[in-house]
Design a protein around this motif. Structure first.
Motif, mmCIF file in Angstrom:
data_model
loop_
_atom_site.group_PDB
_atom_site.id
_atom_site.type_symbol
_atom_site.label_atom_id
_atom_site.label_comp_id
_atom_site.label_asym_id
_atom_site.label_seq_id
_atom_site.Cartn_x
_atom_site.Cartn_y
_atom_site.Cartn_z
ATOM 1 N N GLU A 1 -9.170 1.128 9.125
ATOM 2 C CA GLU A 1 -10.383 0.674 9.810
ATOM 3 C C GLU A 1 -11.189 1.815 10.423
ATOM 4 O O GLU A 1 -12.402 1.726 10.547
ATOM 5 N N LEU A 2 -10.530 2.890 10.774
ATOM 6 C CA LEU A 2 -11.218 4.014 11.405
ATOM 7 C C LEU A 2 -11.600 5.116 10.429
ATOM 8 O O LEU A 2 -12.225 6.096 10.803
ATOM 9 N N GLY A 3 -11.184 4.988 9.176
ATOM 10 C CA GLY A 3 -11.487 6.018 8.193
ATOM 11 C C GLY A 3 -10.664 7.273 8.356
ATOM 12 O O GLY A 3 -11.103 8.365 7.976
ATOM 13 N N VAL A 4 -9.473 7.155 8.927
ATOM 14 C CA VAL A 4 -8.607 8.312 9.129
ATOM 15 C C VAL A 4 -7.828 8.601 7.852
ATOM 16 O O VAL A 4 -7.172 7.719 7.307
ATOM 17 N N HIS A 5 -7.909 9.833 7.352
ATOM 18 C CA HIS A 5 -7.207 10.230 6.140
ATOM 19 C C HIS A 5 -6.168 11.290 6.487
ATOM 20 O O HIS A 5 -6.518 12.398 6.889
ATOM 21 N N LEU A 6 -4.916 10.955 6.327
ATOM 22 C CA LEU A 6 -3.843 11.912 6.561
ATOM 23 C C LEU A 6 -3.352 12.442 5.219
ATOM 24 O O LEU A 6 -3.072 11.663 4.313
ATOM 25 N N LYS A 7 -3.250 13.753 5.105
ATOM 26 C CA LYS A 7 -2.826 14.366 3.846
ATOM 27 C C LYS A 7 -1.484 15.076 4.006
ATOM 28 O O LYS A 7 -1.221 16.070 3.359
ATOM 29 N N GLU B 1 0.035 1.260 9.125
ATOM 30 C CA GLU B 1 0.928 0.203 8.643
ATOM 31 C C GLU B 1 0.745 -1.065 9.476
ATOM 32 O O GLU B 1 0.750 -2.185 8.951
ATOM 33 N N SER B 2 0.575 -0.899 10.775
ATOM 34 C CA SER B 2 0.374 -2.071 11.625
ATOM 35 C C SER B 2 -0.990 -2.701 11.379
ATOM 36 O O SER B 2 -1.157 -3.921 11.522
ATOM 37 N N ASN B 3 -1.969 -1.885 10.991
ATOM 38 C CA ASN B 3 -3.291 -2.402 10.653
ATOM 39 C C ASN B 3 -3.200 -3.321 9.443
ATOM 40 O O ASN B 3 -3.864 -4.366 9.375
ATOM 41 N N TYR B 4 -2.380 -2.929 8.472
ATOM 42 C CA TYR B 4 -2.171 -3.776 7.297
ATOM 43 C C TYR B 4 -1.360 -5.009 7.676
ATOM 44 O O TYR B 4 -1.650 -6.126 7.210
ATOM 45 N N LEU B 5 -0.354 -4.819 8.516
ATOM 46 C CA LEU B 5 0.489 -5.934 8.914
ATOM 47 C C LEU B 5 -0.303 -7.008 9.645
ATOM 48 O O LEU B 5 0.036 -8.200 9.596
ATOM 49 N N TYR B 6 -1.386 -6.616 10.284
ATOM 50 C CA TYR B 6 -2.254 -7.595 10.942
ATOM 51 C C TYR B 6 -2.715 -8.654 9.948
ATOM 52 O O TYR B 6 -2.848 -9.840 10.288
ATOM 53 N N GLY B 7 -2.976 -8.222 8.714
ATOM 54 C CA GLY B 7 -3.432 -9.178 7.710
ATOM 55 C C GLY B 7 -2.430 -10.285 7.463
ATOM 56 O O GLY B 7 -2.810 -11.438 7.198
ATOM 57 N N ILE B 8 -1.143 -9.964 7.534
ATOM 58 C CA ILE B 8 -0.107 -10.966 7.327
ATOM 59 C C ILE B 8 0.089 -11.820 8.569
ATOM 60 O O ILE B 8 0.128 -13.053 8.502
ATOM 61 N N GLU C 1 0.829 -1.203 0.000
ATOM 62 C CA GLU C 1 0.000 0.000 0.000
ATOM 63 C C GLU C 1 0.865 1.256 0.000
ATOM 64 O O GLU C 1 2.078 1.189 0.214
ATOM 65 N N MET C 2 0.242 2.401 -0.212
ATOM 66 C CA MET C 2 0.977 3.659 -0.239
ATOM 67 C C MET C 2 1.593 3.954 1.126
ATOM 68 O O MET C 2 0.960 3.779 2.155
ATOM 69 N N SER C 3 2.846 4.398 1.101
ATOM 70 C CA SER C 3 3.557 4.695 2.342
ATOM 71 C C SER C 3 4.731 5.605 2.037
ATOM 72 O O SER C 3 5.423 5.431 1.022
ATOM 73 N N VAL C 4 4.965 6.554 2.921
ATOM 74 C CA VAL C 4 6.140 7.410 2.801
ATOM 75 C C VAL C 4 7.405 6.558 2.835
ATOM 76 O O VAL C 4 8.410 6.875 2.195
ATOM 77 N N ARG C 5 7.350 5.451 3.547
ATOM 78 C CA ARG C 5 8.464 4.506 3.622
ATOM 79 C C ARG C 5 8.936 4.071 2.233
ATOM 80 O O ARG C 5 10.134 3.874 2.003
ATOM 81 N N ASP C 6 7.993 3.947 1.306
ATOM 82 C CA ASP C 6 8.309 3.459 -0.038
ATOM 83 C C ASP C 6 8.367 4.570 -1.073
ATOM 84 O O ASP C 6 8.280 4.311 -2.277
ATOM 85 N N GLY C 7 8.516 5.816 -0.613
ATOM 86 C CA GLY C 7 8.704 6.928 -1.530
ATOM 87 C C GLY C 7 7.436 7.605 -1.994
ATOM 88 O O GLY C 7 7.488 8.481 -2.872
ATOM 89 N N ASP C 8 6.279 7.253 -1.438
ATOM 90 C CA ASP C 8 5.022 7.897 -1.828
ATOM 91 C C ASP C 8 4.897 9.261 -1.142
ATOM 92 O O ASP C 8 5.518 9.515 -0.110
ATOM 93 N N LYS C 9 4.061 10.100 -1.700
ATOM 94 C CA LYS C 9 3.903 11.457 -1.177
ATOM 95 C C LYS C 9 3.157 11.489 0.152
ATOM 96 O O LYS C 9 3.232 12.471 0.888
ATOM 97 N N GLY C 10 2.418 10.441 0.431
ATOM 98 C CA GLY C 10 1.668 10.384 1.677
ATOM 99 C C GLY C 10 1.323 8.953 2.023
ATOM 100 O O GLY C 10 1.593 8.027 1.246
ATOM 101 N N PRO C 11 0.718 8.717 3.179
ATOM 102 C CA PRO C 11 0.375 7.365 3.602
ATOM 103 C C PRO C 11 -0.932 6.891 2.981
ATOM 104 O O PRO C 11 -1.715 7.687 2.435
#
Length: 294
Positions: free
Chosen positions: A40-46, A55-62, A25-35
């Motif tokens: 799950e909570l519908g939080v949008h950071l710009k 990121e930990s929410n996604y990692l839960y899936g793994i 998924e999009m992440s500043v870690r991977d060079g994207d402009k934003g996260p």
């Protein structure tokens, strides 16, 4: 020609689709402009900041979701199509190995789980090829199907045909496969359109507050029953899409298992990968000779 394109004249082809996007998924870690903007909570950071919580929410899936989903597939003897973002499998190689060992299908969900619709032709083709090379290495076979993240360019289907894909699933227009013929650099080429379904997708748990596992199960069963009945006289396929980080939660995984148990209890149901379904359709339904009208 048989009354059904499915083996043993089955009434319904059932496609279980497991989306593997976590880690791609999009992440500043991977060079994207934003996260990544959805969680799950519908939080949008710009702002260009790492969203460690998401990121930990996604990692839960793994870590937790994947073992539960895998257990249900094994318990009910289901071969699934894993629509996988290539980078997700690179970061969770155990899932790629399980896809290969379990006889499942790896379908390309892109190099990463990002929007590629704005890419020019060369960049888009590179995106496709990188995904193919990566998934072949992690899952042990070359993907022959493609699912984009929501949007794609008008030329993507042509690129997929030129790159040797059998089917494309960025389509929601029907309950059975069909052919499309696209104009490639080498002339007209046919590709199978394998319609997907959003209405029964477990993403509803994120998009509809208050949506319960029982509601999702009831809807999936209702969908199954109608398509099963129609399959007595028409070609029908059902798609059920789930995500490791969504259906893999403790309060939801039981609904997934109960659906698989219900579907297995009905005679004449062919639980198959999308590649198997596309090949069965192609073997019994000749492609059109001329490009389809648009």
């Amino acid at each position: 020609m048989p009354t059904s394109p499915w083996p043993q004249d089955s009434r319904l082809a059932l496609s279980i689709v497991v989306n593997v996007e976590e880690g791609a998924e999009m992440s500043v870690r991977d060079g994207d402009k934003g996260p990544e903007p959805v969680d799950e909570l519908g939080v949008h950071l710009k702002v260009p900041i790492r969203n460690f919580a998401n990121e930990s929410n996604y990692l839960y899936g793994i870590r937790a979701g994947w073992p539960r989903v895998a257990a249900q597939l094994a318990r009910h003897n289901v071969k699934a199509t894993f629509t996988a973002a290539a980078m997700a499998l690179e970061r969770a190689p155990e899932i790629g190995r399980a896809i290969a060992q379990g006889g499942h299908e790896a379908c390309s969900h892109g190099w990463r789980w990002i929007h590629q619709f704005s890419y020019d032709e060369a960049r888009e083709r590179d995106f496709v090829r990188k995904a193919v090379t990566s998934i072949e290495a992690t899952a042990g076979h070359r993907p022959i199907g493609w699912l984009s993240r929501y949007l794609h360019s008008p030329r993507l289907r042509t690129t997929l045909a030129e790159e040797g894909f059998l089917y494309h699933m960025d389509d929601f227009s029907d309950d059975e496969p069909r052919w499309d013929v696209v104009e490639t650099k080498d002339g007209p080429r046919a590709i199978v359109i394998m319609p997907y379904a959003l209405d029964s997708n477990d993403m509803k748990f994120w998009l509809a507050p208050g949506y319960t596992p029982q509601q999702w199960l009831d809807y999936a069963v209702e969908t199954f029953d109608v398509l099963y009945d129609e399959g007595a006289s028409a070609t029908r396929m059902m798609s059920l899409g789930v995500h490791l980080r969504i259906i893999g939660r403790p309060g939801r995984i039981g609904a997934f298992g109960r659906f698989l148990q219900y579907a297995n209890s009905k005679p004449g149901v062919w639980m198959a990968t999308r590649a198997e379904i596309a090949r069965a359709f192609a073997a019994t339904t000749p492609p059109p000779a001329e490009p389809a009208a648009r």
